[in-house]
Design a protein around this motif. Structure first.
Motif, short mmCIF file in Angstrom:
data_model
loop_
_atom_site.label_atom_id
_atom_site.label_comp_id
_atom_site.label_asym_id
_atom_site.label_seq_id
_atom_site.Cartn_x
_atom_site.Cartn_y
_atom_site.Cartn_z
N VAL A 266 0.84 -1.20 0.00
CA VAL A 266 0.00 0.00 0.00
C VAL A 266 0.87 1.24 0.00
O VAL A 266 1.87 1.31 0.72
N GLU A 267 0.46 2.20 -0.79
CA GLU A 267 1.23 3.43 -0.93
C GLU A 267 0.27 4.62 -0.91
O GLU A 267 -0.74 4.61 -1.61
N GLU A 268 0.62 5.64 -0.11
CA GLU A 268 -0.22 6.84 -0.07
C GLU A 268 0.15 7.75 -1.25
O GLU A 268 1.31 8.12 -1.42
N ILE A 269 -0.86 8.10 -2.06
CA ILE A 269 -0.63 9.03 -3.17
C ILE A 269 -1.02 10.43 -2.70
O ILE A 269 -0.43 11.43 -3.09
N HIS A 270 -2.02 10.45 -1.84
CA HIS A 270 -2.64 11.68 -1.34
C HIS A 270 -3.39 11.23 -0.08
O HIS A 270 -3.77 10.05 0.01
N PRO A 271 -3.60 12.11 0.91
CA PRO A 271 -4.26 11.63 2.14
C PRO A 271 -5.57 10.87 1.90
O PRO A 271 -5.93 9.99 2.67
N LYS A 272 -6.26 11.18 0.81
CA LYS A 272 -7.53 10.50 0.54
C LYS A 272 -7.47 9.54 -0.65
O LYS A 272 -8.49 9.10 -1.15
N LYS A 273 -6.26 9.28 -1.12
CA LYS A 273 -6.12 8.46 -2.33
C LYS A 273 -4.92 7.54 -2.17
O LYS A 273 -3.79 8.02 -2.02
N TRP A 274 -5.16 6.25 -2.22
CA TRP A 274 -4.11 5.28 -1.96
C TRP A 274 -4.02 4.27 -3.10
O TRP A 274 -5.03 3.92 -3.69
N LYS A 275 -2.79 3.84 -3.34
CA LYS A 275 -2.56 2.85 -4.40
C LYS A 275 -2.17 1.52 -3.78
O LYS A 275 -1.29 1.48 -2.90
N VAL A 276 -2.79 0.46 -4.23
CA VAL A 276 -2.49 -0.87 -3.71
C VAL A 276 -2.06 -1.77 -4.87
O VAL A 276 -2.79 -1.96 -5.83
N THR A 277 -0.83 -2.27 -4.76
CA THR A 277 -0.27 -3.15 -5.79
C THR A 277 -0.34 -4.57 -5.25
O THR A 277 0.15 -4.84 -4.15
N THR A 278 -0.96 -5.44 -6.03
CA THR A 278 -1.29 -6.77 -5.50
C THR A 278 -0.76 -7.89 -6.37
O THR A 278 -0.76 -7.79 -7.61
N GLU A 279 -0.32 -8.94 -5.72
CA GLU A 279 0.06 -10.18 -6.41
C GLU A 279 -0.88 -11.28 -5.92
O GLU A 279 -1.13 -11.40 -4.72
N VAL A 280 -1.37 -12.08 -6.85
CA VAL A 280 -2.27 -13.18 -6.48
C VAL A 280 -1.56 -14.51 -6.75
O VAL A 280 -1.15 -14.79 -7.88
N TYR A 281 -1.44 -15.28 -5.69
CA TYR A 281 -0.76 -16.57 -5.77
C TYR A 281 -1.71 -17.75 -5.59
O TYR A 281 -2.64 -17.68 -4.77
N ALA A 282 -1.45 -18.82 -6.34
CA ALA A 282 -2.06 -20.12 -6.08
C ALA A 282 -0.88 -21.01 -5.68
O ALA A 282 0.01 -21.24 -6.50
N HIS A 283 -0.89 -21.49 -4.43
CA HIS A 283 0.33 -22.07 -3.85
C HIS A 283 1.46 -21.03 -4.06
O HIS A 283 1.27 -19.87 -3.74
N ASP A 284 2.55 -21.44 -4.66
CA ASP A 284 3.66 -20.48 -4.81
C ASP A 284 3.70 -19.85 -6.20
O ASP A 284 4.64 -19.13 -6.53
N THR A 285 2.70 -20.12 -7.00
CA THR A 285 2.70 -19.62 -8.37
C THR A 285 1.99 -18.27 -8.46
O THR A 285 0.83 -18.14 -8.06
N LEU A 286 2.70 -17.30 -8.99
CA LEU A 286 2.11 -15.97 -9.21
C LEU A 286 1.23 -16.06 -10.45
O LEU A 286 1.73 -16.26 -11.57
N CYS A 287 -0.08 -15.92 -10.26
CA CYS A 287 -1.04 -16.11 -11.38
C CYS A 287 -1.53 -14.79 -11.94
O CYS A 287 -1.93 -14.72 -13.11
N ALA A 288 -1.60 -13.75 -11.12
CA ALA A 288 -2.11 -12.46 -11.59
C ALA A 288 -1.50 -11.35 -10.75
O ALA A 288 -1.12 -11.55 -9.60
N THR A 289 -1.40 -10.17 -11.36
CA THR A 289 -1.01 -8.99 -10.61
C THR A 289 -2.09 -7.93 -10.84
O THR A 289 -2.83 -7.98 -11.83
N GLY A 290 -2.17 -6.99 -9.92
CA GLY A 290 -3.20 -5.97 -10.06
C GLY A 290 -2.83 -4.69 -9.35
O GLY A 290 -1.91 -4.66 -8.53
N GLU A 291 -3.55 -3.65 -9.71
CA GLU A 291 -3.35 -2.36 -9.05
C GLU A 291 -4.71 -1.70 -8.87
O GLU A 291 -5.51 -1.64 -9.81
N VAL A 292 -4.94 -1.24 -7.67
CA VAL A 292 -6.18 -0.51 -7.36
C VAL A 292 -5.81 0.88 -6.88
O VAL A 292 -4.91 1.03 -6.06
N VAL A 293 -6.49 1.88 -7.42
CA VAL A 293 -6.44 3.20 -6.81
C VAL A 293 -7.75 3.36 -6.05
O VAL A 293 -8.84 3.26 -6.63
N ALA A 294 -7.62 3.53 -4.74
CA ALA A 294 -8.79 3.62 -3.86
C ALA A 294 -8.86 5.01 -3.25
O ALA A 294 -7.83 5.58 -2.90
#
Lengths: 160, 160
Positions: B123-151
């Motif tokens: 999680v990273e703060e872009i602005h006090p009301k706006k945050w960026k979350v960079t995500t990795e999705v694993y099945a067991h140890d395999t990285l299957c997807a990556t994603g980014e949300v601006v919340a």
């Protein structure tokens, strides 16, 4: 598929083995059953969210909108490559099946829940096996979200 | 919320009015019930897809992975701002609630269905009301997807 039943979307004529998708598979009893078809040179998928598909009461959950954009994207790409190959849905030929490489969604406005949503897509060939679908999601006439899917022809090894 | 019940995720202590999300709302009976918590300075959401959450038999539907990344993103942002405000889950204080401005997902590999998925976020703060979350999705140890949300912090007018 029997041609007695007229296809309402490209998903109606996907081969049975590829008709189980939770978003758009006609054989997935618990899925959303998105159906994508042409409207002129644009593609359209219409969906009425269920009561439980909410973010907060009265407004649609973003993950359902993302799902709509996702399957609308792969369905649109399938329609477009099928047309490029010389076929329309009513020809009864098996269409190509795509998978999603990337999915981007911008949520512009809270999306009202009690309304049919309409995804409208523009399809562009990036490469013979890689298509980009740019989508707008409307509730009535309000543009609530935009999205982009890069879809690639499903490799024959997919899931094997 | 009664403190007799220990929160397993930030979604356990969202105010009731904001606990109906199809992805992560504890009050949405038909939803996915994603639960997001800290693991050191990363955030984690674990989810076992249901039998119907497939793209093709044996592999997880991308819209469900996008949903996981979406709620993991807003939940992670809520945890991070809550911590910045001086609180942890067990303090029983109401956490801030975020909405998704944008969601990007890259699907790297077919994701096996019979496996618990683990979303790990930074999680990273872009602005006090706006945050960026960079995500990795694993099945067991395999990285299957990556994603980014601006919340963004849910506006008090949201849905009104």
């Amino acid at each position: 598929m029997s041609m007695e039943k007229v296809a309402k979307g490209v998903q109606d004529i996907y081969p049975d083995d590829f008709a189980w998708c939770y978003g758009c598979g006609r054989l997935n009893e618990k899925g959303h059953h998105f159906l994508t078809n042409w409207d002129g040179d644009k593609t359209v998928t219409v969906f009425k969210p269920l009561a439980e598909h909410i973010a907060i009461p009265g407004y649609v959950y973003g993950g359902v909108i993302a799902s709509l954009i996702d399957c609308h994207g792969t369905g649109s790409a399938a329609l477009a490559l099928h047309r490029k190959n010389g076929y329309e849905l009513e020809d009864g030929k098996e269409p190509p099946r795509f998978v999603t490489a990337s999915l981007n969604v911008n949520f512009l406005k809270p999306t009202p829940q009690e309304v049919e949503l309409k995804a409208v897509g523009k399809v562009e060939e990036i490469h013979p096996k890689k298509w980009k679908v740019t989508t707008e999601v409307y509730a009535h006439d309000t543009l609530c979200a935009t999205g982009e899917v890069v879809a690639v022809v499903m490799p024959s090894t997919f899931g094997k």
